[in-house]
Design a protein around this motif. Sequence first.
Motif, PDB file in Angstrom:
ATOM      1  N   GLY A  79      25.176  -3.944  31.947  1.00 47.77           N
ATOM      2  CA  GLY A  79      24.550  -3.912  30.620  1.00 47.77           C
ATOM      3  C   GLY A  79      23.170  -4.536  30.639  1.00 47.77           C
ATOM      4  N   ALA A  80      23.011  -5.618  31.381  1.00 50.57           N
ATOM      5  CA  ALA A  80      21.706  -6.270  31.478  1.00 50.57           C
ATOM      6  C   ALA A  80      20.712  -5.397  32.236  1.00 50.57           C
ATOM      7  CB  ALA A  80      21.852  -7.630  32.170  1.00 50.57           C
ATOM      8  N   VAL A  81      21.193  -4.747  33.275  1.00 50.13           N
ATOM      9  CA  VAL A  81      20.313  -3.860  34.050  1.00 50.13           C
ATOM     10  C   VAL A  81      19.886  -2.670  33.180  1.00 50.13           C
ATOM     11  CG1 VAL A  81      20.225  -2.333  36.064  1.00 50.13           C
ATOM     12  CG2 VAL A  81      21.198  -4.647  36.276  1.00 50.13           C
ATOM     13  N   LEU A  87      19.731  -9.177  37.678  1.00 58.13           N
ATOM     14  CA  LEU A  87      18.417  -8.818  37.125  1.00 58.13           C
ATOM     15  C   LEU A  87      17.297  -9.173  38.106  1.00 58.13           C
ATOM     16  CD1 LEU A  87      18.866  -9.825  33.379  1.00 58.13           C
ATOM     17  CD2 LEU A  87      18.449  -7.506  34.251  1.00 58.13           C
ATOM     18  N   LEU A  88      17.348 -10.379  38.655  1.00 62.69           N
ATOM     19  CA  LEU A  88      16.336 -10.769  39.641  1.00 62.69           C
ATOM     20  C   LEU A  88      16.355  -9.810  40.831  1.00 62.69           C
ATOM     21  CD1 LEU A  88      16.809 -14.643  39.581  1.00 62.69           C
ATOM     22  CD2 LEU A  88      14.680 -13.435  39.046  1.00 62.69           C
ATOM     23  N   ALA A  89      17.550  -9.449  41.273  1.00 67.09           N
ATOM     24  CA  ALA A  89      17.655  -8.593  42.457  1.00 67.09           C
ATOM     25  C   ALA A  89      17.015  -7.225  42.203  1.00 67.09           C
ATOM     26  CB  ALA A  89      19.116  -8.442  42.869  1.00 67.09           C
ATOM     27  N   LYS A  98      14.073 -15.652  43.766  1.00 71.50           N
ATOM     28  CA  LYS A  98      14.889 -14.473  43.459  1.00 71.50           C
ATOM     29  C   LYS A  98      16.359 -14.832  43.251  1.00 71.50           C
ATOM     30  CE  LYS A  98      11.473 -11.667  43.562  1.00 71.50           C
ATOM     31  NZ  LYS A  98      11.020 -11.225  42.216  1.00 71.50           N
ATOM     32  N   VAL A  99      16.651 -16.147  43.273  1.00 68.83           N
ATOM     33  CA  VAL A  99      18.004 -16.642  42.995  1.00 68.83           C
ATOM     34  C   VAL A  99      17.905 -17.508  41.751  1.00 68.83           C
ATOM     35  CG1 VAL A  99      19.890 -18.096  43.830  1.00 68.83           C
ATOM     36  CG2 VAL A  99      18.635 -16.634  45.425  1.00 68.83           C
ATOM     37  N   GLY A 128      14.695  -6.536  40.258  1.00 70.31           N
ATOM     38  CA  GLY A 128      13.257  -6.638  40.049  1.00 70.31           C
ATOM     39  C   GLY A 128      12.844  -7.080  38.671  1.00 70.31           C
ATOM     40  N   ALA A 129      13.813  -7.384  37.811  1.00 68.18           N
ATOM     41  CA  ALA A 129      13.506  -7.830  36.455  1.00 68.18           C
ATOM     42  C   ALA A 129      13.475  -9.357  36.391  1.00 68.18           C
ATOM     43  CB  ALA A 129      14.545  -7.278  35.476  1.00 68.18           C
ATOM     44  N   ALA A 130      13.096  -9.890  35.236  1.00 74.29           N
ATOM     45  CA  ALA A 130      13.022 -11.341  35.028  1.00 74.29           C
ATOM     46  C   ALA A 130      13.978 -11.720  33.906  1.00 74.29           C
ATOM     47  CB  ALA A 130      11.600 -11.736  34.659  1.00 74.29           C
ATOM     48  N   PRO A 131      15.059 -12.436  34.237  1.00 77.43           N
ATOM     49  CA  PRO A 131      16.031 -12.786  33.209  1.00 77.43           C
ATOM     50  C   PRO A 131      15.638 -14.037  32.435  1.00 77.43           C
ATOM     51  CG  PRO A 131      16.789 -13.573  35.334  1.00 77.43           C
ATOM     52  CD  PRO A 131      15.453 -12.901  35.574  1.00 77.43           C
TER      53      PRO A 131
END
Lengths: 271, 271, 271
Positions: free
Chosen positions: A207-209, A44-46, B198-199, A48-51
């Motif tokens: 699924g998260a993406v 998610l971070l990769a 980002k990690v 561009g989202a915020a988990p």
Amino acid sequence: MTSSTSTPALLAASVDALDRVRSTGPLVHCLTNDVVVNFTANALLAVGAAPAMVDIPEESGIFAGVAGGILVNLGTPHAEQRAAIEAAVAGAAQAGTPWVLDPVAIGALPVRTELAHRLRDVGPTVVRGNASEILALAGAGAGGRGVDALDEVDAAADVARELALASGAVVAVSGPVDLVTDGRRTARIANGDVLLTKVTGGGCALGAVMAAFAAVEPDPFVATVAAATTYTVAAEVAAEAAAGPGSFAVAFLDALASVTGGDLRTRAALS
Amino acid sequence: MTSSTSTPALLAASVDALDRVRSTGPLVHCLTNDVVVNFTANALLAVGAAPAMVDIPEESGIFAGVAGGILVNLGTPHAEQRAAIEAAVAGAAQAGTPWVLDPVAIGALPVRTELAHRLRDVGPTVVRGNASEILALAGAGAGGRGVDALDEVDAAADVARELALASGAVVAVSGPVDLVTDGRRTARIANGDVLLTKVTGGGCALGAVMAAFAAVEPDPFVATVAAATTYTVAAEVAAEAAAGPGSFAVAFLDALASVTGGDLRTRAALS
Amino acid sequence: MTSSTSTPALLAASVDALDRVRSTGPLVHCLTNDVVVNFTANALLAVGAAPAMVDIPEESGIFAGVAGGILVNLGTPHAEQRAAIEAAVAGAAQAGTPWVLDPVAIGALPVRTELAHRLRDVGPTVVRGNASEILALAGAGAGGRGVDALDEVDAAADVARELALASGAVVAVSGPVDLVTDGRRTARIANGDVLLTKVTGGGCALGAVMAAFAAVEPDPFVATVAAATTYTVAAEVAAEAAAGPGSFAVAFLDALASVTGGDLRTRAALS
């Protein structure tokens, strides 16, 4: 792609959705399994989202109203997490937050199977699974022996369409060729790499993406296709640089962070 | 750096503390969230410490008396872990073991917010968070929407000093420039790299590294500055070799394992 | 190697067992700790097995009858997982599924120590631990301070043989030289690399790989030697390409996926 949205339009919409994920950084609330939770957050971070993983029942319903999208993955459904899932799904319904259901390994395992069927009837925005899981969720097929896909994606296509129409969810079937359908429209994405099946969470993080894309794109069919295309194109890019599953996982996160709309236009094998 | 310890003295003490972590391998007891627990253990091993995650209430209090330092991170505060945290903190008080509190995502989420405030009053050795979490812990600000820092570090500086004086804890605010204060002394560390954000666990693992340094360095202000400097200098080294967040995380663990006192002397941007 | 199986025969049997893991992809059911669960799943996928982590009591007993091998690792024994372990072990007994017990950090910590002793008496197929854990499981020694091996492997050799004879389990002691014994036969494997101790799960994932080999090889002594040899030869290959613990972990997964019978024949330091 069949009916109402052309393939070029779907590709253009996918590029646009990726840009919006990158520019808005949607908050994605994950109730997922212990095995893949780290990889899922990093994916998610990769992209561009915020988990955020808030999986206690006292907090997950509140957070479902704050998040832009939600993932419910049944891989390790501990009792406290099951309660948190119920609260999150209720919060999502109240707030109108899109949510993705991943019915991991349902079929023979009773707790997750019963829960998955119940969640299916609550109305997920998207359902993602391998062919055997989708068959089991639809009440057809024997279910999986874990996270492997014992049934072929094509064998699940008709069942997926029926499940989509009956449940109102977009249904995504992962496999060598991914299939996405809302019952009326069906897209196939022939990108990806077999190494993605050799990294745990290769399917679960998708699924998260999808939840991240559903947070920024109001048409869940487009969001799901865009997520699957971005994800599997990144997998292809990563596989070119990988010497095995370890280096592939690393290169995949790098590729998810750097994949561009131009890459989608050049590489997407959408039909 | 302001008052009582000069910047050169603080840098020399940081180099010395890093050497002691490497030569003694302090045992760090982590009660932390599911998302980052693997990365946290690997970061501790890389820097030279020995991680152990004992988070059931029947064992965590005992282990708090054996460990050299403890991390309490509230990212996924399951009921059993909350009980284990209470036992660990009581054990730490009895044994005099230093402990670090990381109040992840407090503010709007009720269980962790209430718990964080209670733990604050028990007397942690160090508190580490982003600006919004520190503001929320101090009773100012609205808290986070997750692990993002919505408030700037500088905006939190005064609140951090007041929190330090009121609680007796060293307060570390993570951001583009890290700030560490015990209320009287304040240091800023301008190292690091945006890839660290980002990690997943980029911030959380720092809390564990602070516990490792607090195990070997009796002045918690020095220990916290030394940990943050070592960690962010390693991040800088890693970023030079990274093609994205995946390769950065790998290079970061390599850099944490190889960073030397000489690297700190050359690169530390302490003030 | 002592008595009844020659070293060349054991090496040939190890190569054969690796081939069977690769060709059959045994399903390995893991009840393991939160810290290493991701790395464990990836190690199983890399070596050619199929991981599944089913650790709720309502499902783990059922799954124990479906899986080819089971890992029970006591690193973070939450209450629900403890119940799931009891159900899995009962299911394994009924179905005849081989299972591996890893008594992580037993000795001073009461819950896991009591559970480990009880599980020992139920009859695991293989027990894997470091020297201090094996001593503690046998009722000798003080136990560990976590996952470190404070006792030397050789000091544990006699105790390991007695434990094997008393329990009926193959006992594997991990250390600079690994020792495997069923009480009558004893093998030593002098492969591996110290970097394996700098990656969390370096030992724990080996227990899972032993379960994968036990799923395809009916002689548990041969299965355990084959797993340890494959694993430590892969570690040697990986260490040659690694710049530190981060890159080692990545290279190790690549090496586990690519190590061949020829590599075992060339590199194995079996005796």
